[in-house]
Design a protein around this motif. Sequence first.
Motif, PDB file in Angstrom:
ATOM      1  N   GLY A  40       0.798  -1.227   0.000  1.00 32.17           N
ATOM      2  CA  GLY A  40       0.000   0.000   0.000  1.00 32.17           C
ATOM      3  C   GLY A  40       0.825   1.269   0.000  1.00 32.17           C
ATOM      4  O   GLY A  40       0.480   2.243  -0.651  1.00 32.17           O
ATOM      5  N   ARG A  41       1.937   1.278   0.740  1.00 35.14           N
ATOM      6  CA  ARG A  41       2.776   2.472   0.796  1.00 35.14           C
ATOM      7  C   ARG A  41       3.367   2.784  -0.580  1.00 35.14           C
ATOM      8  O   ARG A  41       3.408   3.928  -1.011  1.00 35.14           O
ATOM      9  N   GLU A  42       3.816   1.736  -1.274  1.00 36.91           N
ATOM     10  CA  GLU A  42       4.361   1.914  -2.625  1.00 36.91           C
ATOM     11  C   GLU A  42       3.277   2.403  -3.584  1.00 36.91           C
ATOM     12  O   GLU A  42       3.517   3.285  -4.409  1.00 36.91           O
ATOM     13  N   ALA A  43       2.079   1.858  -3.460  1.00 35.77           N
ATOM     14  CA  ALA A  43       0.960   2.289  -4.315  1.00 35.77           C
ATOM     15  C   ALA A  43       0.665   3.775  -4.105  1.00 35.77           C
ATOM     16  O   ALA A  43       0.472   4.521  -5.068  1.00 35.77           O
ATOM     17  N   LEU A  44       0.650   4.194  -2.850  1.00 33.01           N
ATOM     18  CA  LEU A  44       0.380   5.600  -2.543  1.00 33.01           C
ATOM     19  C   LEU A  44       1.464   6.496  -3.140  1.00 33.01           C
ATOM     20  O   LEU A  44       1.161   7.528  -3.752  1.00 33.01           O
ATOM     21  N   ARG A  45       2.722   6.105  -2.995  1.00 30.52           N
ATOM     22  CA  ARG A  45       3.832   6.889  -3.547  1.00 30.52           C
ATOM     23  C   ARG A  45       3.688   7.007  -5.065  1.00 30.52           C
ATOM     24  O   ARG A  45       3.808   8.100  -5.634  1.00 30.52           O
ATOM     25  N   ILE A  46       3.397   5.894  -5.738  1.00 28.69           N
ATOM     26  CA  ILE A  46       3.273   5.895  -7.201  1.00 28.69           C
ATOM     27  C   ILE A  46       2.106   6.785  -7.642  1.00 28.69           C
ATOM     28  O   ILE A  46       2.219   7.547  -8.603  1.00 28.69           O
ATOM     29  N   LEU A  47       0.986   6.705  -6.935  1.00 28.90           N
ATOM     30  CA  LEU A  47      -0.172   7.538  -7.277  1.00 28.90           C
ATOM     31  C   LEU A  47       0.111   9.022  -7.044  1.00 28.90           C
ATOM     32  O   LEU A  47      -0.483   9.871  -7.704  1.00 28.90           O
ATOM     33  N   HIS A  48       0.996   9.342  -6.121  1.00 27.35           N
ATOM     34  CA  HIS A  48       1.379  10.739  -5.906  1.00 27.35           C
ATOM     35  C   HIS A  48       2.323  11.231  -6.999  1.00 27.35           C
ATOM     36  O   HIS A  48       2.308  12.405  -7.354  1.00 27.35           O
ATOM     37  N   GLU A  49       3.160  10.327  -7.524  1.00 24.48           N
ATOM     38  CA  GLU A  49       4.197  10.718  -8.478  1.00 24.48           C
ATOM     39  C   GLU A  49       3.730  10.758  -9.928  1.00 24.48           C
ATOM     40  O   GLU A  49       4.334  11.418 -10.759  1.00 24.48           O
ATOM     41  N   ASP A  50       2.674  10.026 -10.243  1.00 31.31           N
ATOM     42  CA  ASP A  50       2.270   9.901 -11.643  1.00 31.31           C
ATOM     43  C   ASP A  50       0.750   9.858 -11.729  1.00 31.31           C
ATOM     44  O   ASP A  50       0.071   9.613 -10.735  1.00 31.31           O
ATOM     45  N   SER A  51       0.218  10.084 -12.926  1.00 32.66           N
ATOM     46  CA  SER A  51      -1.229   9.992 -13.115  1.00 32.66           C
ATOM     47  C   SER A  51      -1.554   8.710 -13.877  1.00 32.66           C
ATOM     48  O   SER A  51      -0.784   8.280 -14.737  1.00 32.66           O
ATOM     49  N   PHE A  52      -2.688   8.117 -13.540  1.00 39.44           N
ATOM     50  CA  PHE A  52      -3.119   6.862 -14.139  1.00 39.44           C
ATOM     51  C   PHE A  52      -4.548   6.988 -14.636  1.00 39.44           C
ATOM     52  O   PHE A  52      -5.321   7.801 -14.123  1.00 39.44           O
ATOM     53  N   ASP A  53      -4.879   6.148 -15.618  1.00 39.32           N
ATOM     54  CA  ASP A  53      -6.250   6.100 -16.126  1.00 39.32           C
ATOM     55  C   ASP A  53      -7.137   5.258 -15.223  1.00 39.32           C
ATOM     56  O   ASP A  53      -8.342   5.462 -15.157  1.00 39.32           O
ATOM     57  N   MET A  54      -6.518   4.277 -14.543  1.00 44.63           N
ATOM     58  CA  MET A  54      -7.251   3.448 -13.591  1.00 44.63           C
ATOM     59  C   MET A  54      -6.269   2.629 -12.770  1.00 44.63           C
ATOM     60  O   MET A  54      -5.097   2.517 -13.140  1.00 44.63           O
ATOM     61  N   ALA A  55      -6.768   2.071 -11.658  1.00 45.54           N
ATOM     62  CA  ALA A  55      -5.932   1.234 -10.807  1.00 45.54           C
ATOM     63  C   ALA A  55      -6.743   0.050 -10.297  1.00 45.54           C
ATOM     64  O   ALA A  55      -7.943   0.185 -10.025  1.00 45.54           O
ATOM     65  N   PHE A  56      -6.082  -1.094 -10.192  1.00 47.85           N
ATOM     66  CA  PHE A  56      -6.630  -2.268  -9.526  1.00 47.85           C
ATOM     67  C   PHE A  56      -5.859  -2.381  -8.216  1.00 47.85           C
ATOM     68  O   PHE A  56      -4.637  -2.462  -8.231  1.00 47.85           O
ATOM     69  N   MET A  57      -6.573  -2.357  -7.083  1.00 51.72           N
ATOM     70  CA  MET A  57      -5.885  -2.343  -5.791  1.00 51.72           C
ATOM     71  C   MET A  57      -6.455  -3.388  -4.843  1.00 51.72           C
ATOM     72  O   MET A  57      -7.646  -3.372  -4.530  1.00 51.72           O
ATOM     73  N   ASP A  58      -5.566  -4.291  -4.407  1.00 52.00           N
ATOM     74  CA  ASP A  58      -5.937  -5.290  -3.414  1.00 52.00           C
ATOM     75  C   ASP A  58      -6.386  -4.565  -2.147  1.00 52.00           C
ATOM     76  O   ASP A  58      -5.837  -3.526  -1.788  1.00 52.00           O
ATOM     77  N   VAL A  59      -7.371  -5.109  -1.481  1.00 52.69           N
ATOM     78  CA  VAL A  59      -7.869  -4.491  -0.258  1.00 52.69           C
ATOM     79  C   VAL A  59      -6.898  -4.746   0.895  1.00 52.69           C
ATOM     80  O   VAL A  59      -6.584  -3.846   1.661  1.00 52.69           O
ATOM     81  N   HIS A  60      -6.387  -5.973   1.008  1.00 55.37           N
ATOM     82  CA  HIS A  60      -5.493  -6.341   2.110  1.00 55.37           C
ATOM     83  C   HIS A  60      -4.056  -6.399   1.610  1.00 55.37           C
ATOM     84  O   HIS A  60      -3.675  -7.339   0.913  1.00 55.37           O
TER      85      HIS A  60
END
Length: 123
Positions: A40-60
């Motif tokens: 999750g921490r890596e996902a948050l960093r990536i979403l802050h650094e770049d823009s995406f058209d969509m994301a698939f994110m595991d809940v746990h």
Amino acid sequence: MSFYDSELKVLVAEDSPPMRLVLKTYLGKLGITPQFAENGREALRILHEDSFDMAFMDVHMPELDGREVVAEIRGEGQNVPIIAMTTGDDPELLTSCIESGYSSILLKPIMKEDVFRLVEKFR
């Protein structure tokens, strides 16, 4: 599925290597090469650094729960479609996913047709 859009930027946040491979394979059939985050921490960093058209994110996920990531992203005003990936065996969990700001839910085990349908819906 009749579209192939290699320009679509997709993030896959999933801590399980087999699940990442499944999504890489299914998205690859649509001409999409996703970027991956393993927690999750890596996902948050990536979403802050770049823009995406969509994301698939595991809940746990380790380090930050997917719902925490989504809530923070939504709190910052990002509207990227984010799909929750979970087993769906807990109705309260599914409700909390939508309440935290996920756009939709993809139930595990993940089926190719469901991935295609969600990409078509949110692209």
